[in-house]
Enzyme design. Sequence first.
Site, short mmCIF file in Angstrom:
data_model
loop_
_atom_site.label_atom_id
_atom_site.label_comp_id
_atom_site.label_asym_id
_atom_site.label_seq_id
_atom_site.Cartn_x
_atom_site.Cartn_y
_atom_site.Cartn_z
N GLU A 190 0.77 -1.15 0.02
CA GLU A 190 -0.07 0.02 0.02
C GLU A 190 0.58 1.19 -0.01
O GLU A 190 0.57 2.27 -0.71
CB GLU A 190 -0.85 0.22 1.25
CG GLU A 190 -2.24 -0.66 0.65
CD GLU A 190 -3.37 -0.22 1.74
OE1 GLU A 190 -4.63 -0.53 1.53
OE2 GLU A 190 -2.97 0.30 3.09
N HIS A 243 8.57 -26.49 3.03
CA HIS A 243 8.05 -27.50 2.52
C HIS A 243 6.71 -27.29 1.61
O HIS A 243 5.97 -27.96 1.33
CB HIS A 243 7.25 -28.42 3.57
CG HIS A 243 8.26 -29.06 4.50
ND1 HIS A 243 8.97 -30.36 4.40
CD2 HIS A 243 8.88 -28.47 5.48
CE1 HIS A 243 9.79 -30.35 5.19
NE2 HIS A 243 9.78 -29.63 6.05
N LYS A 269 -13.91 0.54 -4.73
CA LYS A 269 -15.12 0.78 -3.80
C LYS A 269 -16.17 1.24 -4.44
O LYS A 269 -17.44 0.97 -4.39
CB LYS A 269 -14.74 1.54 -2.70
CG LYS A 269 -13.57 0.78 -1.84
CD LYS A 269 -13.23 1.73 -0.49
CE LYS A 269 -12.13 1.15 0.20
NZ LYS A 269 -11.75 2.27 1.21
#
Length: 547
Positions: A351, A382, A509
């Site tokens: 950000e 792993h 948004k």
Amino acid sequence: MSLVESPPWQALKSKYQELSSLHMRDFFAQDKKRGTRLSLEAAGLYFDYSKNRVDEKTIDLLCESANACNLPLRIEQLFSGKLTNESGEMVGFHTALRQVNNFSFKTNNNAIQEIHASWEKIKKLSIRIREGDYKGFTNKSITDIVNIGIGGSSLGPQMAYNALKPYVKAPLRCHFISNLDDTDFYETVRTLNPETTLFIITSKTFTTKETLENARRATEWLMQAAKKENLIQTHFMAVTAAPEKAHEFGIQKDNIFMLWPWVGGRFSVWSAAGLSLAIAIGWEEFFEFLRGAHAMDTHFRQAEFNKNMPILLALLSIWYINFFHAKTQAIIPYSQRLVYLPDYLTQLHMESLGKSVQLDGSAVHWQTGAVVWGDLGTNSQHSFHQLFLQGTMVIPVDFIAFLKNSRESHWQLPLIANCLGQSQTLMEGYDKEGVMRDLINQGIEHEKAEKLATYRLIRGNNPSNTIILEELNPYSLGSLLALYEHKVYVQSVIWNINPFDQWGVERGKHLAKDILQALQAETDQSSFDSSTERLINYVLKIKGNRP
């Protein structure tokens, strides 16, 4: 003169050409004290950066570049409240939140006084809840604290709470809700008792849709048990820069904690946004958390560039991003308690540094930011270390390890051994001579070993830093988080970008509101691109609203 035209930057281009074909194995072979020379200690952290594709001249040139970008001045601006956004408003003054030495800044004394008042309010509430004196609607003591927020309002407190669980006073527990998906809310409260649950609503603007929707769910959940609205008021706290909106929502004025406009969400864990953490671990330990961050602040402000941990961490990152064209960087903490640290640092970096416009509004002409990600060691060994070890990309890695998880725990020697083993393998690799020797020692015939060796070679020369702390405690965690905050800030200064905004996320948004109306069949879809329109129609078809 732009960054890429500056003499130090041009010299770094030549240095890259010189070093890009060299292997770090040779650096260590030629300099037996490299590990000692390229490491330092500060604010309770030990930082080894010797496993990087640099020599001393590279470090000098990187430091010269930082000086050419007026980094000393920009550091002082960070600590004096003189950073502003494009509207002239103060930003990035989060360092004031951990000013613990009763020192008054040359400017913004009012801000410091407000911070100290906030500390007192946090301290008093923390003591009341921890001593069982703060009661719910049936006069029972609070046992569960639910933090409702999203982004920095959630990632920081959740990460720090999980990291510092040994310091939490039983029976207190913290929970964190952020997702708009109601599963997050209902799964969290499923085992909680509304009579003993306190909700902390954290939203800078108190308009964040996800947060307010979950706050509404919390109200309904409490009302089902209490039946009367006036009985549930003690079950809500708010942390916001818009106290009037919190009060309109129904939060009592005395239960509203200030979050100042100049504190960005991803830098807010030091403020009342960390209220849940302060209650859980107690004010004294929360103050230690602030002290650790302040110690790193002091080091960052005072140390010479070539002995400055945040600056070196930032310059090395810039070295790989802008010269080796690294697109990604990994964070691997070797502690289960730091399970949320990679997510927290992902937000902090991406950000802050995901920008393509300079401070003067002109376009950026160099790479900024990288994809920052990670997971716990040894789990990650792993999972994805294979890409580090035998893949084709340069992926710088930060390894973080603690010698002890807490005062009561044993030494974490197996974890340390794995951490150091990974960093050494990334650096030196595994050449054919070594592979063949080990295969033959296992009793494998030479001809077969020759065939197998091809697939077991590790090129090495992949850079990493190793950060070691003696113990994972509030002080060391505060220091570690401040280290990365300052690292990100230094990168933003050199790239000439603003690390304290995130305008890119706002457009999505806004479009979501329009799309929601279309999904509710309330608007036409002519304004959408053909792909989005098709997806909307597909959803409506499944819902049964379209043929």
